[in-house]
Write a protein that holds these residues in place. Sequence first.
Motif, PDB file in Angstrom:
ATOM      1  N   VAL A   1     -24.542  12.546  76.303  1.00 57.16           N
ATOM      2  CA  VAL A   1     -24.458  11.532  75.261  1.00 57.16           C
ATOM      3  C   VAL A   1     -24.955  10.367  75.812  1.00 57.16           C
ATOM      4  N   LEU A   2     -25.154  10.100  77.206  1.00 57.94           N
ATOM      5  CA  LEU A   2     -25.645   8.834  77.496  1.00 57.94           C
ATOM      6  C   LEU A   2     -27.019   8.974  77.455  1.00 57.94           C
ATOM      7  N   GLY A   3     -27.908  10.126  77.300  1.00 55.74           N
ATOM      8  CA  GLY A   3     -29.272  10.292  77.581  1.00 55.74           C
ATOM      9  C   GLY A   3     -30.107   9.568  76.478  1.00 55.74           C
ATOM     10  N   GLU A   4     -31.554   9.402  76.751  1.00 50.84           N
ATOM     11  CA  GLU A   4     -32.425   8.855  75.766  1.00 50.84           C
ATOM     12  C   GLU A   4     -32.557   9.832  74.547  1.00 50.84           C
ATOM     13  N   THR A   5     -32.238  10.957  74.637  1.00 51.67           N
ATOM     14  CA  THR A   5     -32.692  11.957  73.683  1.00 51.67           C
ATOM     15  C   THR A   5     -31.192  12.179  72.800  1.00 51.67           C
ATOM     16  N   TRP A   6     -30.477  11.758  72.834  1.00 49.30           N
ATOM     17  CA  TRP A   6     -28.985  12.000  72.105  1.00 49.30           C
ATOM     18  C   TRP A   6     -29.249  11.416  70.851  1.00 49.30           C
ATOM     19  N   LYS A   7     -29.035  12.260  69.852  1.00 49.59           N
ATOM     20  CA  LYS A   7     -29.347  11.850  68.465  1.00 49.59           C
ATOM     21  C   LYS A   7     -27.713  11.801  67.618  1.00 49.59           C
ATOM     22  N   GLY A   8     -26.989  11.865  68.187  1.00 51.78           N
ATOM     23  CA  GLY A   8     -25.535  11.921  67.560  1.00 51.78           C
ATOM     24  C   GLY A   8     -25.188  10.650  66.860  1.00 51.78           C
ATOM     25  N   GLN A   9     -24.559  10.379  66.139  1.00 51.82           N
ATOM     26  CA  GLN A   9     -23.706   9.295  65.527  1.00 51.82           C
ATOM     27  C   GLN A   9     -22.601   8.644  66.548  1.00 51.82           C
ATOM     28  N   ALA A  10     -22.183   7.371  66.228  1.00 52.57           N
ATOM     29  CA  ALA A  10     -21.237   6.820  67.023  1.00 52.57           C
ATOM     30  C   ALA A  10     -20.086   7.768  67.115  1.00 52.57           C
TER      31      ALA A  10
END
Length: 219
Positions: A168-177
């Motif tokens: 969730v902290l990675g650059e590839t994370w695409k999730g919403q808030a």
Amino acid sequence: MREVFQQELAEVQDRLVELAELVAESIDKATRAFHKSEVSLAEEVIASDNFIDQRTVALDELAITILARQQPVARDLRIVVSALRISASLERMGDMSTHIAQLARYRFPDKVVPKSLRSTFAEMGQLDVEIARKLVELLRTEDAQLAEEIRNDDDKVDALHLVVFDKVLGETWKGQAVDTVDATLASRYHERFADHAVSIAKKVQYLVTGDWDPEKSAS
């Protein structure tokens, strides 16, 4: 008088086992509700939390009564005091199950976490269920091997907890808030559930041996 006292101590252990069984059932239902988005199971877990709390209070009242009336010493005293501390941890484990179920209910009919994290949470949930079942047997048998297994399983949960945070902290994370918040909370609830089990395992080891190893107690 001594026979009555021993019966009361046996009842304390029986009630601890019963409480652990309720918690094991709670986390099993909570993780299934979480992964399958089954709102009915989530509601069952949430509704059962009050009963777990009631059984915890009843156990604590019994332990306090024994302390006041019997004034136990040595190992008998350890049994009663440990029961009070263990019941508190079991109650908190029930709370963690409820929090997981609440996430499932809030997001119904959607799944709580994105697809990329579901296998991680499935493994984490399975470990928590296994830990809870081992905890029931540990409280029933005081088998030191089960305490070690719970510690090892907790290490696995901790590792998965770190995996969630890395994602969730990675650059590839695409999730919403909301995905980030849900994943973070859910991971923390799973991790804390296992931590409380380890805390209980340490107390059982202390109860059996009378020794408290500070290094092994570090968490």
